[in-house]
Motif scaffolding. Structure first.
Motif, PDB file in Angstrom:
ATOM      1  N   LYS A   4      -2.194  23.104   0.410  1.00  0.00           N
ATOM      2  CA  LYS A   4      -0.915  22.422   0.654  1.00  0.00           C
ATOM      3  C   LYS A   4      -0.868  21.661   1.988  1.00  0.00           C
ATOM      4  CE  LYS A   4       0.653  23.815  -3.256  1.00  0.00           C
ATOM      5  NZ  LYS A   4       0.725  22.846  -4.389  1.00  0.00           N
ATOM      6  N   ARG A   5      -1.957  21.673   2.755  1.00  0.00           N
ATOM      7  CA  ARG A   5      -1.988  20.818   3.940  1.00  0.00           C
ATOM      8  C   ARG A   5      -2.088  19.358   3.492  1.00  0.00           C
ATOM      9  NH1 ARG A   5      -6.476  23.503   7.827  1.00  0.00           N
ATOM     10  NH2 ARG A   5      -5.810  21.838   9.252  1.00  0.00           N
ATOM     11  N   THR A   6      -1.455  18.479   4.247  1.00  0.00           N
ATOM     12  CA  THR A   6      -1.402  17.071   3.867  1.00  0.00           C
ATOM     13  C   THR A   6      -2.088  16.213   4.919  1.00  0.00           C
ATOM     14  OG1 THR A   6       0.834  16.981   4.817  1.00  0.00           O
ATOM     15  CG2 THR A   6       0.648  17.241   2.425  1.00  0.00           C
ATOM     16  N   TYR A   7      -2.800  15.206   4.435  1.00  0.00           N
ATOM     17  CA  TYR A   7      -3.581  14.332   5.301  1.00  0.00           C
ATOM     18  C   TYR A   7      -3.284  12.880   4.947  1.00  0.00           C
ATOM     19  CZ  TYR A   7      -6.176  18.658   6.016  1.00  0.00           C
ATOM     20  OH  TYR A   7      -6.528  19.948   6.303  1.00  0.00           O
ATOM     21  N   LEU A   8      -3.092  12.076   5.972  1.00  0.00           N
ATOM     22  CA  LEU A   8      -2.866  10.654   5.795  1.00  0.00           C
ATOM     23  C   LEU A   8      -4.162   9.916   6.101  1.00  0.00           C
ATOM     24  CD1 LEU A   8      -0.538   8.626   5.154  1.00  0.00           C
ATOM     25  CD2 LEU A   8      -0.331   8.305   7.620  1.00  0.00           C
ATOM     26  N   PHE A   9      -4.795   9.394   5.056  1.00  0.00           N
ATOM     27  CA  PHE A   9      -5.975   8.557   5.226  1.00  0.00           C
ATOM     28  C   PHE A   9      -5.521   7.121   5.446  1.00  0.00           C
ATOM     29  CE2 PHE A   9      -7.731  12.301   3.411  1.00  0.00           C
ATOM     30  CZ  PHE A   9      -9.078  12.334   3.771  1.00  0.00           C
ATOM     31  N   TYR A  10      -6.277   6.387   6.248  1.00  0.00           N
ATOM     32  CA  TYR A  10      -5.883   5.014   6.546  1.00  0.00           C
ATOM     33  C   TYR A  10      -7.081   4.217   7.045  1.00  0.00           C
ATOM     34  CZ  TYR A  10      -5.853   6.514  11.469  1.00  0.00           C
ATOM     35  OH  TYR A  10      -6.215   6.991  12.707  1.00  0.00           O
ATOM     36  N   GLN A  11      -6.914   2.916   7.158  1.00  0.00           N
ATOM     37  CA  GLN A  11      -7.971   2.021   7.620  1.00  0.00           C
ATOM     38  C   GLN A  11      -7.644   1.501   9.018  1.00  0.00           C
ATOM     39  OE1 GLN A  11      -7.611  -0.990   4.540  1.00  0.00           O
ATOM     40  NE2 GLN A  11      -6.362  -2.305   5.843  1.00  0.00           N
ATOM     41  N   PHE A  52      -2.970  12.546   0.934  1.00  0.00           N
ATOM     42  CA  PHE A  52      -3.710  13.532   0.147  1.00  0.00           C
ATOM     43  C   PHE A  52      -3.211  14.926   0.468  1.00  0.00           C
ATOM     44  CE2 PHE A  52      -7.342  16.577   0.191  1.00  0.00           C
ATOM     45  CZ  PHE A  52      -7.476  16.710  -1.190  1.00  0.00           C
ATOM     46  N   GLU A  53      -2.829  15.687  -0.580  1.00  0.00           N
ATOM     47  CA  GLU A  53      -2.441  17.082  -0.425  1.00  0.00           C
ATOM     48  C   GLU A  53      -3.568  17.969  -0.937  1.00  0.00           C
ATOM     49  OE1 GLU A  53       0.921  20.365  -1.859  1.00  0.00           O
ATOM     50  OE2 GLU A  53       1.291  18.224  -2.184  1.00  0.00           O
ATOM     51  N   ALA A  91       0.809  -1.223   0.000  1.00  0.00           N
ATOM     52  CA  ALA A  91       0.000   0.000   0.000  1.00  0.00           C
ATOM     53  C   ALA A  91       0.842   1.273   0.000  1.00  0.00           C
ATOM     54  CB  ALA A  91      -0.968  -0.009   1.186  1.00  0.00           C
ATOM     55  N   ALA A  92       1.762   1.383  -0.955  1.00  0.00           N
ATOM     56  CA  ALA A  92       2.545   2.614  -1.091  1.00  0.00           C
ATOM     57  C   ALA A  92       1.615   3.805  -1.264  1.00  0.00           C
ATOM     58  CB  ALA A  92       3.487   2.505  -2.284  1.00  0.00           C
ATOM     59  N   ALA A  93       1.856   4.864  -0.489  1.00  0.00           N
ATOM     60  CA  ALA A  93       1.074   6.109  -0.568  1.00  0.00           C
ATOM     61  C   ALA A  93       2.057   7.226  -0.875  1.00  0.00           C
ATOM     62  CB  ALA A  93       0.341   6.356   0.747  1.00  0.00           C
ATOM     63  N   MET A  94       1.999   7.758  -2.093  1.00  0.00           N
ATOM     64  CA  MET A  94       3.072   8.587  -2.611  1.00  0.00           C
ATOM     65  C   MET A  94       2.807  10.084  -2.399  1.00  0.00           C
ATOM     66  SD  MET A  94       4.893   6.120  -3.451  1.00  0.00           S
ATOM     67  CE  MET A  94       6.236   7.198  -3.952  1.00  0.00           C
ATOM     68  N   HIS A  95       3.919  10.812  -2.185  1.00  0.00           N
ATOM     69  CA  HIS A  95       3.864  12.265  -2.018  1.00  0.00           C
ATOM     70  C   HIS A  95       5.177  12.854  -2.508  1.00  0.00           C
ATOM     71  CE1 HIS A  95       2.949  16.189  -0.412  1.00  0.00           C
ATOM     72  NE2 HIS A  95       3.978  16.174   0.391  1.00  0.00           N
ATOM     73  N   LYS A  96       5.090  14.024  -3.171  1.00  0.00           N
ATOM     74  CA  LYS A  96       6.275  14.705  -3.663  1.00  0.00           C
ATOM     75  C   LYS A  96       6.416  16.044  -2.959  1.00  0.00           C
ATOM     76  CE  LYS A  96       8.587  15.862  -8.023  1.00  0.00           C
ATOM     77  NZ  LYS A  96       8.462  15.809  -9.498  1.00  0.00           N
ATOM     78  N   ARG A  97       7.624  16.325  -2.469  1.00  0.00           N
ATOM     79  CA  ARG A  97       7.850  17.541  -1.687  1.00  0.00           C
ATOM     80  C   ARG A  97       9.299  17.983  -1.853  1.00  0.00           C
ATOM     81  NH1 ARG A  97       4.820  19.527   2.446  1.00  0.00           N
ATOM     82  NH2 ARG A  97       5.827  20.996   3.860  1.00  0.00           N
ATOM     83  N   ASP A  98       9.495  19.218  -2.290  1.00  0.00           N
ATOM     84  CA  ASP A  98      10.836  19.783  -2.453  1.00  0.00           C
ATOM     85  C   ASP A  98      11.751  18.868  -3.262  1.00  0.00           C
ATOM     86  OD1 ASP A  98      10.043  21.985  -0.961  1.00  0.00           O
ATOM     87  OD2 ASP A  98      10.697  21.097   0.943  1.00  0.00           O
TER      88      ASP A  98
END
Length: 297
Positions: free
Chosen positions: A262-269, A257-258, A193-200
């Motif tokens: 630009k606030r970021t949230y980690l959704f999960y189960q 989710f961004e 379940a890779a959850a990807m994000h790009k930053r700087d």
């Protein structure tokens, strides 16, 4: 936030993926196999990321989907929602499919589905739990697969031109071995379940360690090229809850989710009954010197 699909009378929602599209938040998720014996993908919408209403399902239509579909990843590209999801019930033959939507509710399936399954003697040919991210002019597809014996779950990556149709001929596997596999004690025999994000300029992979309810918990790794990864922590970034809490059995299968601000949230189960029910929730992720942390509620 607590969300579960109760269509079949049992609170059950897993594997969240969230996008903002045409003024709404859309969440795609796995709904349980209680209605017809097959896993499916539900669709919910929200105006505030807190209160969600189920508004539809992704239909099971193609021959490769006949035994079920689940575990969506979602991204907005060129004004459309692209959904990358897996077939279910074919174990080593399960693979990644692709569909697009212009309204969030109705999807046109890729005619070449399934569009990707891995090759090489390091894996068993299975691909599940897709997530994608744009990087260096390509769309990178992260997936979970297993070792040839089907025991160890681990990560791989493929790439397609960013302006392609994301069909079967567009994908090239860009790893000759697993890019991240379980090594730490809490990861057990599974990274999925890779959850990807790009930053700087760097890529971050939030991932689920250990199989469901062992407990599964969430870690994070970082990369500059999308192939070579380094863990940021030796312990879970988001652990399961304390005994008696709603997620005592697991905090797993993340999606990052961004929002437009630009606030970021980690959704999960999560759940507290070893998988009899499943709920979706979220935490806000803060950043300190490019290191993520879970913000206090």
């Amino acid at each position: 936030m607590r969300f579960a699909d109760t269509t079949a009378g049992v609170p059950y929602a897993k594997d969240p993926a969230v996008v903002r599209y045409k003024g709404k938040y859309w969440m795609y998720y796995s709904r349980g196999p209680f209605m017809d014996g097959r896993w499916g993908i539900g669709i919910a919408e929200s105006s505030d990321l807190e209160h969600w209403t189920k508004v539809g399902e992704v239909p099971i239509e193609q021959e490769c989907e006949a035994k079920g579909i689940c575990a969506p990843g979602a991204i907005v590209l060129e004004g459309r929602i692209h959904l990358f999801y897996q077939t279910y019930g074919n174990f080593p033959k399960d693979a990644i499919c692709h569909a697009v939507s212009e309204d969030g509710l109705t999807f046109a399936k890729n005619a070449t589905n399934p569009v990707f399954a891995p090759t090489g003697d390091w894996n068993n040919g299975r691909a599940i739990d897709a997530d994608v991210i744009e990087h260096d002019g390509r769309l990178l597809l992260y997936f979970a697969t297993r070792d040839p014996l089907g025991e160890i779950q681990m990560q791989g990556v493929a790439a397609a031109p960013i302006h392609s149709d994301y069909g079967r001929e567009d994908w090239t596997q860009i790893c000759a071995e697993s890019i991240l596999q379980p090594e730490l004690a809490w990861e057990g025999k599974c990274i999925e379940a890779a959850a990807m994000h790009k930053r700087d300029g760097k890529l971050y992979m939030f991932y689920a360690g250990a199989y469901n309810n062992e407990p599964q918990q969430i870690g994070c790794a970082v990369s500059r090229d999308g192939v070579r990864w380094e863990r940021l922590f030796t312990e879970p970034l988001l652990p399961c809850g304390e005994p008696g809490s709603w997620n005592a059995s697991e905090s797993g299968h993340p999606f990052l989710f961004e929002d437009e601000d630009k606030r970021t949230y980690l959704f999960y189960q999560g759940n507290n009954d070893h998988g009899k029910t499943w709920y979706l929730s979220k935490v806000e992720i803060g950043w300190r010197d490019d290191i993520p942390y879970v913000m206090e509620v």
